[in-house]
Design an enzyme around this catalytic site. Structure first.
Site, PDB file in Angstrom:
ATOM      1  N   LYS A 188      -2.885   0.834 -11.685  1.00 34.97           N
ATOM      2  CA  LYS A 188      -1.649   0.772 -11.089  1.00 34.97           C
ATOM      3  C   LYS A 188      -0.815  -0.246 -11.863  1.00 34.97           C
ATOM      4  O   LYS A 188      -0.944  -1.404 -11.767  1.00 34.97           O
ATOM      5  CB  LYS A 188      -1.471   0.461  -9.511  1.00 34.97           C
ATOM      6  CG  LYS A 188       0.057   0.503  -8.884  1.00 34.97           C
ATOM      7  CD  LYS A 188       0.046  -0.017  -7.566  1.00 34.97           C
ATOM      8  CE  LYS A 188       1.568   0.162  -7.183  1.00 34.97           C
ATOM      9  NZ  LYS A 188       1.394  -0.448  -5.629  1.00 34.97           N
ATOM     10  N   TYR A 224      -4.956  -3.237  -9.643  1.00 36.93           N
ATOM     11  CA  TYR A 224      -3.449  -3.167  -9.166  1.00 36.93           C
ATOM     12  C   TYR A 224      -2.900  -4.369 -10.244  1.00 36.93           C
ATOM     13  O   TYR A 224      -3.323  -5.599  -9.828  1.00 36.93           O
ATOM     14  CB  TYR A 224      -3.233  -3.403  -7.743  1.00 36.93           C
ATOM     15  CG  TYR A 224      -1.817  -3.401  -7.364  1.00 36.93           C
ATOM     16  CD1 TYR A 224      -0.681  -3.352  -8.314  1.00 36.93           C
ATOM     17  CD2 TYR A 224      -1.660  -3.793  -6.360  1.00 36.93           C
ATOM     18  CE1 TYR A 224       0.285  -3.399  -7.844  1.00 36.93           C
ATOM     19  CE2 TYR A 224      -0.296  -3.856  -5.646  1.00 36.93           C
ATOM     20  CZ  TYR A 224       0.860  -3.536  -6.324  1.00 36.93           C
ATOM     21  OH  TYR A 224       2.078  -3.622  -5.902  1.00 36.93           O
TER      22      TYR A 224
END
Length: 305
Positions: free
Chosen positions: A164, A136
């Site tokens: 992400k 992330y």
């Protein structure tokens, strides 16, 4: 389950009862709405899932419950957002034992680690498990950027497979593809620029407003990937004022309010968060209700299992 890193992966909200306990019944209603709309994965205990106020026991209970309910229909990922390397590794091991299909992994929380420390943190988790991992990358909210050079280092770990991408720099998608080809699957993580990122080659969408509008979110993704850009754009332009709720400090409260408006959620949050009220509440409700008043009809075949 190996993960096919493509499609819409909702970062689902965590539901609470009036007694501030996990509300699995309300959670199931939303979960089934996501699956019916045709989402491709489920992510638990992210920022939108109020992970920072959940106990470890609650996170693992939610994981076990979701795995049972989903029953292999799509991959179920547990987000790891921890302050220490030891704890992150421990959670990764426990997630594997419970049957998680993969992990989403944040850099260390609270302490702003440098490049060496961040890579050591990611490496320790990757070495502790064979579960597929999505990194992330959100320097806007978490203050630590995972740079291209850092991804070059992380490429040695075969289970670090996706990112992400939440830098809010759309051109970073092109930079990643130019440098790594398809080594890392790229998911856009910022709702208000999601379509732009998909057009630029993102493989998937870790979405927030999907929690209230699953069919519309899936439709945009599928239409873009079918190169039906004009149809996707019509829905996206309608959706944008609502999608912008995803980048507000109170995104949890706002998105839960949207879930209530669409009949697939509850508004309860865990303190220190409080339900919004007064002029703020009316302003958010107006955005949601204005959208619902002109909710578009979706093209046939653009959503659903």
């Amino acid at each position: 389950m190996s993960i096919n890193w493509t499609g819409v992966f909702p970062a689902v909200t965590t539901k609470f009862t009036a007694n501030d306990e996990l509300d699995f019944n309300a959670f199931n209603i939303n979960l089934e709405a996501q699956l019916e709309a045709g989402v491709d994965g489920i992510i638990l205990c992210g920022s939108l899932g109020e992970a920072s106020v959940l106990t470890e026991e609650e996170k693992l209970d939610l994981l076990s419950h979701t795995l049972k309910e989903v029953n292999g229909r799509v991959p179920v990922l547990l987000n790891i957002g921890e302050s220490t390397t030891k704890k992150a590794v421990d959670v990764a091991i426990k997630a594997k034992q419970l049957g998680a299909d993969g992990l989403m992994l944040l850099p260390p929380l609270r302490y702003y680690s440098d490049v060496e420390e961040t890579l050591a943190f990611f490496s320790a988790v990757a070495e502790s498990t064979d579960l597929p991992i999505m990194i992330y990358n959100n320097p806007v909210d978490y203050k630590i950027e995972v740079t291209l050079d850092m991804f070059e280092y992380l490429a040695r770990y075969s289970n670090i497979q996706a990112v992400k991408e939440s830098t809010r720099d759309i051109s970073n998608i092109t930079r990643m593809i130019n440098r790594f080809g398809d080594r890392f699957k790229i998911f856009t993580g910022v709702d208000p620029i999601a379509m732009e990122c998909l057009v630029m080659g993102a493989d998937g969408w870790v979405a927030g407003l999907v929690d209230a509008f699953p069919k519309e979110t899936v439709a945009i993704f599928r239409l873009v990937k079918q190169n039906r850009i004009a149809e996707a754009l019509t829905i996206y332009r309608w959706f944008l004022p609502v999608l912008e709720l995803d980048i507000k400090p109170k995104l949890v409260q706002y998105i839960k309010l949207a879930e209530v408006a669409t009949g697939i959620g509850t508004e309860a949050v865990r303190a220190p968060r409080l339900a919004i009220k007064g002029a703020e509440r009316e302003s958010v409700l107006k955005i949601i209700n204005d959208a619902l008043a002109v909710r578009p009809q979706l093209p046939e075949g653009s959503w659903g299992i």
